[in-house]
Structures are given as structure tokens and as C-alpha cells.
Motif scaffolding. Structure first.
Motif, PDB file in Angstrom:
ATOM      1  N   LEU A 177      67.486  11.501 -52.974  1.00  0.00           N
ATOM      2  CA  LEU A 177      66.654  11.975 -54.073  1.00  0.00           C
ATOM      3  C   LEU A 177      67.560  12.317 -55.248  1.00  0.00           C
ATOM      4  O   LEU A 177      68.547  13.038 -55.095  1.00  0.00           O
ATOM      5  N   MET A 178      67.237  11.788 -56.422  1.00  0.00           N
ATOM      6  CA  MET A 178      68.018  12.071 -57.613  1.00  0.00           C
ATOM      7  C   MET A 178      67.138  12.765 -58.641  1.00  0.00           C
ATOM      8  O   MET A 178      66.039  12.303 -58.958  1.00  0.00           O
ATOM      9  N   ILE A 179      67.612  13.898 -59.157  1.00  0.00           N
ATOM     10  CA  ILE A 179      66.883  14.694 -60.133  1.00  0.00           C
ATOM     11  C   ILE A 179      67.729  14.772 -61.398  1.00  0.00           C
ATOM     12  O   ILE A 179      68.883  15.204 -61.339  1.00  0.00           O
ATOM     13  N   ALA A 180      67.182  14.353 -62.518  1.00  0.00           N
ATOM     14  CA  ALA A 180      67.893  14.423 -63.790  1.00  0.00           C
ATOM     15  C   ALA A 180      67.316  15.568 -64.605  1.00  0.00           C
ATOM     16  O   ALA A 180      66.104  15.651 -64.816  1.00  0.00           O
ATOM     17  N   SER A 181      68.184  16.476 -65.051  1.00  0.00           N
ATOM     18  CA  SER A 181      67.752  17.600 -65.877  1.00  0.00           C
ATOM     19  C   SER A 181      68.598  17.654 -67.131  1.00  0.00           C
ATOM     20  O   SER A 181      69.666  17.045 -67.210  1.00  0.00           O
ATOM     21  N   GLN A 182      68.113  18.401 -68.111  1.00  0.00           N
ATOM     22  CA  GLN A 182      68.880  18.550 -69.340  1.00  0.00           C
ATOM     23  C   GLN A 182      68.485  19.851 -70.026  1.00  0.00           C
ATOM     24  O   GLN A 182      67.417  20.404 -69.778  1.00  0.00           O
ATOM     25  N   GLY A 183      69.377  20.345 -70.863  1.00  0.00           N
ATOM     26  CA  GLY A 183      69.030  21.442 -71.742  1.00  0.00           C
ATOM     27  C   GLY A 183      69.349  22.830 -71.240  1.00  0.00           C
ATOM     28  O   GLY A 183      69.069  23.796 -71.928  1.00  0.00           O
ATOM     29  N   GLY A 184      69.917  22.995 -70.037  1.00  0.00           N
ATOM     30  CA  GLY A 184      70.208  24.350 -69.587  1.00  0.00           C
ATOM     31  C   GLY A 184      70.677  24.418 -68.155  1.00  0.00           C
ATOM     32  O   GLY A 184      70.887  23.415 -67.486  1.00  0.00           O
ATOM     33  N   THR A 185      70.841  25.645 -67.657  1.00  0.00           N
ATOM     34  CA  THR A 185      71.363  25.886 -66.315  1.00  0.00           C
ATOM     35  C   THR A 185      70.321  25.589 -65.249  1.00  0.00           C
ATOM     36  O   THR A 185      69.180  26.025 -65.357  1.00  0.00           O
ATOM     37  N   VAL A 186      70.716  24.860 -64.224  1.00  0.00           N
ATOM     38  CA  VAL A 186      69.849  24.610 -63.077  1.00  0.00           C
ATOM     39  C   VAL A 186      70.615  24.984 -61.817  1.00  0.00           C
ATOM     40  O   VAL A 186      71.668  24.419 -61.537  1.00  0.00           O
ATOM     41  N   THR A 187      70.078  25.931 -61.061  1.00  0.00           N
ATOM     42  CA  THR A 187      70.688  26.325 -59.795  1.00  0.00           C
ATOM     43  C   THR A 187      69.717  25.967 -58.675  1.00  0.00           C
ATOM     44  O   THR A 187      68.775  26.725 -58.405  1.00  0.00           O
ATOM     45  N   PRO A 188      69.868  24.832 -58.035  1.00  0.00           N
ATOM     46  CA  PRO A 188      68.906  24.408 -57.013  1.00  0.00           C
ATOM     47  C   PRO A 188      68.907  25.348 -55.816  1.00  0.00           C
ATOM     48  O   PRO A 188      69.951  25.844 -55.393  1.00  0.00           O
ATOM     49  N   LYS A 189      67.732  25.593 -55.274  1.00  0.00           N
ATOM     50  CA  LYS A 189      67.571  26.338 -54.032  1.00  0.00           C
ATOM     51  C   LYS A 189      66.896  25.404 -53.037  1.00  0.00           C
ATOM     52  O   LYS A 189      65.722  25.062 -53.205  1.00  0.00           O
ATOM     53  N   VAL A 190      67.625  24.973 -52.061  1.00  0.00           N
ATOM     54  CA  VAL A 190      67.159  23.929 -51.154  1.00  0.00           C
ATOM     55  C   VAL A 190      67.097  24.484 -49.739  1.00  0.00           C
ATOM     56  O   VAL A 190      68.044  25.106 -49.257  1.00  0.00           O
ATOM     57  N   PHE A 191      65.969  24.272 -49.059  1.00  0.00           N
ATOM     58  CA  PHE A 191      65.793  24.789 -47.701  1.00  0.00           C
ATOM     59  C   PHE A 191      64.815  23.888 -46.965  1.00  0.00           C
ATOM     60  O   PHE A 191      64.125  23.063 -47.578  1.00  0.00           O
ATOM     61  N   THR A 192      64.758  24.036 -45.649  1.00  0.00           N
ATOM     62  CA  THR A 192      63.828  23.245 -44.843  1.00  0.00           C
ATOM     63  C   THR A 192      62.734  24.128 -44.289  1.00  0.00           C
ATOM     64  O   THR A 192      62.872  25.346 -44.174  1.00  0.00           O
ATOM     65  N   MET A 193      61.613  23.488 -43.968  1.00  0.00           N
ATOM     66  CA  MET A 193      60.485  24.177 -43.337  1.00  0.00           C
ATOM     67  C   MET A 193      59.922  23.269 -42.254  1.00  0.00           C
ATOM     68  O   MET A 193      60.137  22.052 -42.266  1.00  0.00           O
ATOM     69  N   SER A 194      59.196  23.885 -41.316  1.00  0.00           N
ATOM     70  CA  SER A 194      58.590  23.113 -40.232  1.00  0.00           C
ATOM     71  C   SER A 194      57.090  23.338 -40.229  1.00  0.00           C
ATOM     72  O   SER A 194      56.580  24.270 -40.844  1.00  0.00           O
ATOM     73  N   GLY A 195      56.406  22.457 -39.489  1.00  0.00           N
ATOM     74  CA  GLY A 195      54.961  22.566 -39.359  1.00  0.00           C
ATOM     75  C   GLY A 195      54.170  22.236 -40.604  1.00  0.00           C
ATOM     76  O   GLY A 195      53.381  23.058 -41.052  1.00  0.00           O
ATOM     77  N   PRO A 196      54.335  21.091 -41.219  1.00  0.00           N
ATOM     78  CA  PRO A 196      55.164  19.942 -40.840  1.00  0.00           C
ATOM     79  C   PRO A 196      56.592  20.073 -41.378  1.00  0.00           C
ATOM     80  O   PRO A 196      56.884  20.935 -42.203  1.00  0.00           O
ATOM     81  N   ASP A 197      57.451  19.160 -40.901  1.00  0.00           N
ATOM     82  CA  ASP A 197      58.848  19.176 -41.329  1.00  0.00           C
ATOM     83  C   ASP A 197      58.966  18.720 -42.770  1.00  0.00           C
ATOM     84  O   ASP A 197      58.380  17.710 -43.171  1.00  0.00           O
TER      85      ASP A 197
END
Length: 504
Positions: free
Chosen positions: A212-232
Motif C-alpha cells: 500500500l502506498m500513501i502519498a501526502s503533502q503539506g505537513g507532518t504525518v505520523t502514521p499509527k498502524v495496528f492490526t485487529m481481528s474479527g475480521p482480520d
């Protein structure tokens, strides 16, 4: 230049293009004009001339509406057009022109009629990087420009799509370095990622090579990435972000709007959803619906000015996953998208659909190449500004950039394949790619040409723009929308890339 002057020029330019198809319609003011998705109105008093299939316009129209310095030298019969670093020299009744000292050949020369000098608008437009397409059936001209940078305090919502189910509510969003448990669901620890840079907008989302590629512009981006189940699923939260006004067609976003990315051929994924998940603070959420639990890694780097990659291929230390192990990096750009349809075909087909279909087929073929990594600027019917397409390739330090398009002519007679380059460093790539393109289409060979298009001008690596065929020609159009020709063109593009890069 002032935006008002630029838009006025665009309006004049549009009338010129309309005149090629139906001068009576242009004179009556019945033509619809769509500029970057918005309908405009044009004046009724512009005079244009169609000469051997080329639309000619009084040269002073260019200077008065675009802000160029335009001069007429009576003795030498020269038209001189200057602005900033751009210099164009045209001579009446002479097919030879000069652009920044570079000699070029015109299809039709400037003319002197009734003491008015007329210049070929197509030639001038190419130097300005403006794309114009014509829908004769609906008397509509579509014009694509390089829009102004979006404001960071606004965004857009998504189209139809599934609303995220049982994801954390805005009040329980996870923070970096922690884990969050919702009733009946368990999430893995968030991945802590360094910031990209300021308040930002999301300008592009695509998926290729199981990334997955995400293009951003114009400021600070701090990604928060996590997993969940039920469904996955893998959840990517992007706090203090919104969608670019161009990304989803210019509509206004409110929390809860969403869209989805078409994903086929990837067994790890069922779907990818994206939404403006919260408006306070503004947060974009992207959800990868998984077939089963899946390890991943996340990459973002301030030096890339806003490129975030979620890689499903491995869970190694977050480093740029594109181009590892000495692989060559190829960026495939499907022109236009979403509110920008590109050229409208003879039977109302849309160029954006052809471009994407071929790009996806190229991607499927490149996946089988062990020595090539590739990225699609768009993998769905979404829209990226021209500078975003070039910036993605530059941020990845790509080896090759290929933009896929279809053409349109002033009549149904125009037919054939063309390949454009802008920089001398791209000419060798253009020659190789054109050889395979002509062979793949079987259409007339219209040659390798210089074109001042943004995506091949602003990219730092060898870059070409392919005009596969003419959608204004019913025979070309039928061929371009056939599965067999699309497969042939995709294979030809891959063969050309491999030959140019020297990979097996």
C-alpha cells in the motif's frame, strides 16, 4: 502568473479546440467547458481558423490572456513569445520553430491573414503542458491543468463504500507505541514510525506489488498502524490529515465519508477501505481487510516529502521496501482518473478507463519479473495531480517512468501511436518504448516526438508519455478497448522497459 489571467487563456484555448470540431457551436456559445472537473463559460466572439486539421489562433490572444510577452517582427515575419525561462520563436509560413534554442518542426506553420498572425494552438499548448480532450457527441471540452496546491484546512470525502465496522471509535484511537483492545477484538502493538513533515493532505492511495502506498503533502504525518481481528485487518490511522480536494473529485468531506480501492489478484487482501474517520482532529483512516492474519512493515521517511508504504511482503525493519536487492524501480502512471476523464472517445469511451486497464495489466506482468520492482501511481479510479505523479517517481528514485495515455484528433481520420519525451536523457527510452508500442498496436507509426508535458518534464529519471492510439478514430477506439490489444500493449511496454534497463 495570476490565476485570472491563466483561466482566461484557458477559456480562449478551449474555444480554439472547439472550433476544430464545430466552429458553429463555438460561435453560438453552446459548448460546455470542463476545467479540472468544473464547468466554465466562454465568450462568443473569438475567431479561429482550421488549417489542414490544425487550429490556428491570433497570436496576441496568447500574450493578452496568459501574460506572455509577445512580439511581432514585421521585417523578419517572426512571432516571439517569452515568459521567464521560456522562449518560443515562430516564423510565418515556416514549419521550423525554436523553443529555448531547440529546433522543432510544426505540422502547420503560422499564417498571416488579413493582417492578423495566426499560430498553431496545439504546438503552443504542448509547450505549456496543458492537456485538452474533446467530446464531440456532447460538445464538451475537457481541460486538465496543473492545479494550485490544496489548502491544508479542507479535505474531501469518499464515494460509496462499506462503512468500517467495529474499528476503534475516535475516542479510543491508539497512540504510537501502545496497544488498544476493543470489546471482542484484540489489536497488535502499533508500529512507531518517524514523522514525515506538518499538517497534511492525502493526495494519493494505490496498491501494487502487495504494498500500500500513501502519498501526502503539506505537513507532518505520523502514521499509527495496528492490526485487529474479527475480521482480520490492518488499520492505518493518519492523524491531523484530510483528503486533498482533488483526490475524490472536489467534494467536501465530513467524518464518516469513505471509499474503497479495487484490489484483485492479491490473496492476502479482500479489500482496502479509506475514510475521513474523524473531523476533530481530522484523521484519515485506511483499512486493509485481510484474508488471514498477516505480518507487515511500515516505511516513511521525511526525506521523501510524504511517501508512506505499508509492505505486506515481510515484517522486517522499516526501510524502503521498493528497489531492494538491486532491483530496478519502474513507475507506471495511468493518466487522468476520477473527475478527469481525459479524452472522450468516438462512442463516449473514457481515456482514463483505457489508461488504467493497461496500467493494471502492465503491473500484473511486472510482478513476474524478479529483477524489477514497480509502483502504480494509481491502481483505481482516483485522481492525482500532475506534480504528485512526478513526485512519487522522484521520491522513489525510480529508474524509469512510463505514463500511459490515449489521444484525440480534430477529426475522426487521425490514427496511430506516438511516444513523447521532454528531456534529452529520455530520448533513448522513448525510442525503445516506441518500437515496442508500434509493434504491439499495429496502428500507424506517428513517431517519437518532443512534448513539454509536466510528468515527463518534472521527473528526474528517463520518462516517456505513450499516446497508444486515437479514441476519436472509431477503428482505433475499438482496438484500444479490446482485451487482446490491451494485453499486447502491456506486454510491449514490459518488453521495452526490460530492453532499456538491460534486465532478463
Amino acid at each position: 502568473m495570476k490565476k485570472t489571467g491563466f483561466v482566461l487563456f484557458l477559456l480562449m484555448f478551449i474555444v480554439m479546440m472547439v472550433g476544430v470540431q464545430d466552429r458553429a457551436a463555438a460561435a453560438s456559445g453552446s459548448v460546455q467547458i470542463v476545467l479540472d472537473g468544473n464547468e466554465l463559460k466562454v465568450s462568443k466572439d473569438t475567431k479561429v481558423t482550421n488549417v489542414n486539421g490544425s487550429t490556428m489562433v491570433p497570436f496576441r490572444v496568447i500574450g493578452e490572456n496568459l501574460g506572455f510577452e509577445v512580439k511581432w517582427e514585421q521585417k523578419s515575419q517572426k512571432v516571439l513569445i517569452n515568459k521567464g525561462s521560456k522562449s518560443i520563436e515562430l516564423v510565418v509560413n515556416n514549419k521550423n520553430a525554436t523553443v529555448n534554442g531547440k529546433k522543432m518542426t510544426l505540422d502547420n506553420p503560422p499564417l498571416l491573414q488579413n493582417n492578423i498572425v495566426l499560430v498553431p494552438v496545439r504546438f503552443v499548448s504542448e509547450q505549456m503542458g496543458i492537456h485538452v480532450s474533446w467530446d464531440g457527441a456532447n460538445q464538451t471540452v475537457y481541460l486538465t491543468t496543473n492545479p494550485q496546491p490544496p489548502k491544508t484546512d479542507s479535505g474531501t470525502g469518499a464515494g460509496n463504500g462499506d462503512v468500517p465496522v467495529a474499528d476503534p471509535s475516535p475516542g479510543t484511537q491508539p497512540s504510537g507505541g501502545t496497544s488498544t483492545t476493543e470489546p471482542g477484538e484484540v489489536s497488535d502493538p502499533s508500529v512507531s514510525i518517524p514523522p514525515v513533515t506538518g499538517n497534511a493532505v492525502i493526495s494519493g492511495i494505490s496498491f501494487s506489488e502487495n504494498r500500500l502506498m500513501i502519498a501526502s503533502q503539506g505537513g507532518t504525518v505520523t502514521p499509527k498502524v495496528f492490526t485487529m481481528s474479527g475480521p482480520d485487518r490492518i488499520v492505518v490511522d493518519l492523524p491531523n490529515t484530510a483528503f486533498s480536494p482533488d483526490f475524490l473529485g472536489g467534494s467536501t468531506a465530513v467524518a464518516g465519508n469513505q471509499g474503497q480501492l479495487d484490489v484483485t489478484g492479491y490473496p492476502d487482501l479482500k479489500n482496502i477501505r479509506y475514510s475521513l474517520f474523524s473531523s476533530s482532529p481530522s484523521t484519515v483512516r485506511i483499512v486493509l481487510d485481510l484474508s488471514a492474519p498477516k505480518a507487515y512493515s511500515v516505511y516513511s521517511d521525511p526525506s521523501t516529502s510524504g511517501l508512506i508504504i505499508v509492505d505486506l511482503n515481510n515484517s522486517a525493519t522499516p526501510t524502503n521496501p521498493v528497489g531492494g536487492s538491486g532491483k530496478k524501480i519502474v513507475v507506471i502512471d495511468a493518466g487522468h482518473g476520477n473527475q478527469d476523464p481525459g479524452t472522450i472517445g468516438y462512442s463516449k469511451t473514457k481515456e482514463k478507463d483505457f489508461n488504467l486497464a493497461v496500467a493494471l495489466k502492465v503491473g500484473q506482468l511486472l510482478e513476474k519479473e524478479p529483477n524489477i520492482d514497480f509502483v502504480l501511481t494509481r491502481s483505481d479510479d482516483t485522481f492525482l495531480k500532475l506534480e504528485e505523479r512526478a513526485r512519487i517517481a522522484n521520491d522513489l528514485n525510480a529508474d524509469v517512468f512510463v505514463s500511459i495515455h490515449a489521444n484525440s484528433g480534430p477529426t475522426t481520420a487521425a490514427s496511430g501511436s506516438e511516444t513523447y519525451y521532454q528531456r534529452d536523457a529520455s530520448k533513448a527510452l522513448a525510442n525503445v518504448m516506441h518500437k515496442y508500442l508500434v509493434k504491439a498496436t499495429g496502428l500507424p507509426d506517428r513517431g517519437v516526438k518532443y512534448g513539454n508535458y509536466h510528468v515527463i518534464r518534472e521527473t528526474k529519471m528517463p520518462a516517456v508519455l505513450l499516446e497508444v492510439g486515437y479514441l476519436s478514430n472509431p477503428k482505433d477506439e475499438a482496438a484500444l478497448f479490446s482485451e487482446s490489444l490491451q494485453n499486447s500493449v502491456a506486454q510491449g511496454i514490459v518488453n521495452g522497459i526490460k530492453e532499456y534497463l538491460g534486465v532478463q
